[in-house]
Design a protein around this motif. Structure first.
Motif, PDB file in Angstrom:
ATOM      1  N   GLU A   1       0.869  -1.177   0.000  1.00  0.00           N
ATOM      2  CA  GLU A   1       0.000   0.000   0.000  1.00  0.00           C
ATOM      3  C   GLU A   1       0.910   1.233   0.000  1.00  0.00           C
ATOM      4  O   GLU A   1       2.131   1.126   0.167  1.00  0.00           O
ATOM      5  CB  GLU A   1      -0.971  -0.019   1.176  1.00  0.00           C
ATOM      6  CG  GLU A   1      -0.332   0.163   2.527  1.00  0.00           C
ATOM      7  CD  GLU A   1      -1.369   0.352   3.627  1.00  0.00           C
ATOM      8  OE1 GLU A   1      -1.056   1.077   4.575  1.00  0.00           O
ATOM      9  OE2 GLU A   1      -2.472  -0.231   3.548  1.00  0.00           O
ATOM     10  N   GLN A   2       0.321   2.404  -0.180  1.00  0.00           N
ATOM     11  CA  GLN A   2       1.101   3.640  -0.309  1.00  0.00           C
ATOM     12  C   GLN A   2       2.025   3.875   0.888  1.00  0.00           C
ATOM     13  O   GLN A   2       3.183   4.227   0.717  1.00  0.00           O
ATOM     14  CB  GLN A   2       0.148   4.829  -0.519  1.00  0.00           C
ATOM     15  CG  GLN A   2       0.770   5.984  -1.260  1.00  0.00           C
ATOM     16  CD  GLN A   2       1.379   5.580  -2.599  1.00  0.00           C
ATOM     17  OE1 GLN A   2       0.807   4.840  -3.388  1.00  0.00           O
ATOM     18  NE2 GLN A   2       2.582   6.050  -2.860  1.00  0.00           N
TER      19      GLN A   2
ATOM     20  N   LYS B   1       6.237   4.243   0.936  1.00  0.00           N
ATOM     21  CA  LYS B   1       6.957   5.362   1.568  1.00  0.00           C
ATOM     22  C   LYS B   1       7.905   4.867   2.657  1.00  0.00           C
ATOM     23  O   LYS B   1       9.058   5.303   2.740  1.00  0.00           O
ATOM     24  CB  LYS B   1       5.965   6.370   2.159  1.00  0.00           C
ATOM     25  CG  LYS B   1       5.256   7.196   1.129  1.00  0.00           C
ATOM     26  CD  LYS B   1       4.279   8.160   1.798  1.00  0.00           C
ATOM     27  CE  LYS B   1       3.458   8.885   0.740  1.00  0.00           C
ATOM     28  NZ  LYS B   1       2.354   9.632   1.335  1.00  0.00           N
TER      29      LYS B   1
END
Length: 161
Positions: free
Chosen positions: A26-27, A31
């Motif tokens: 997921e995002q 990151k």
């Protein structure tokens, strides 16, 4: 001396109805993986081999690390047997490593990683979080003979945000 860096895959997505092995990052995971990868550069040995579970979330994490530490992505070795949550299976894979390699960076899954670092490291870690990086050093020249080693470096996303 043998050195093993274990990285738990980054945060994965549960949104789509996929098989566990097919879940992507997921995002936040993307990151965090970039964040830890850029902060671990000084703790990565100059020569190493990179192994990853074949699960999508682990392989995507390995690719992010490879890009950040300038490791050729085509050199990553994907091993089906690293798609495990069992530290005994993980130990078997690590101990099967060729002694030609002094340094291994391995991307895998929990509970296997947390239990492995607690069995072989000298610092207790309650839980290795997603994108967590733990470096272990073993006073042996034979992977089959690794025993209690020294925890050299721990990098967790929350600690560097």
């Amino acid at each position: 001396m043998k050195n093993l860096i274990l990285v738990r895959h980054a945060k994965s997505s549960w949104e789509a109805p996929l098989k566990d092995i097919d879940r992507p990052l997921e995002q936040r995971g993307i990151k965090d993986a970039h964040l830890v990868a850029t902060n671990c550069v000084d703790y990565v040995p100059p020569i190493f081999v990179m192994w990853s579970s074949t699960a999508k979330r682990a392989s995507e994490t390995a690719l992010i690390f490879a890009q950040n530490i300038l490791y050729p992505v085509e050199s990553i070795i994907f091993k089906e047997e690293l798609y495990t949550f069992d530290e005994n299976q993980l130990e078997k894979v690590v101990k099967s490593c060729s002694n030609f390699f002094e340094n291994v960076i391995l991307f895998g899954h929990n509970e296997a990683i947390t239990n492995f670092v607690n069995k072989f490291g000298d610092i207790f870690i309650e839980n290795v979080p997603t994108s967590g990086f733990v470096s272990l050093e073993f006073a042996t020249d034979n992977w089959e003979e690794i025993a209690k080693g020294k925890t050299q470096k721990i990098i967790f996303p929350k600690k560097i945000k």
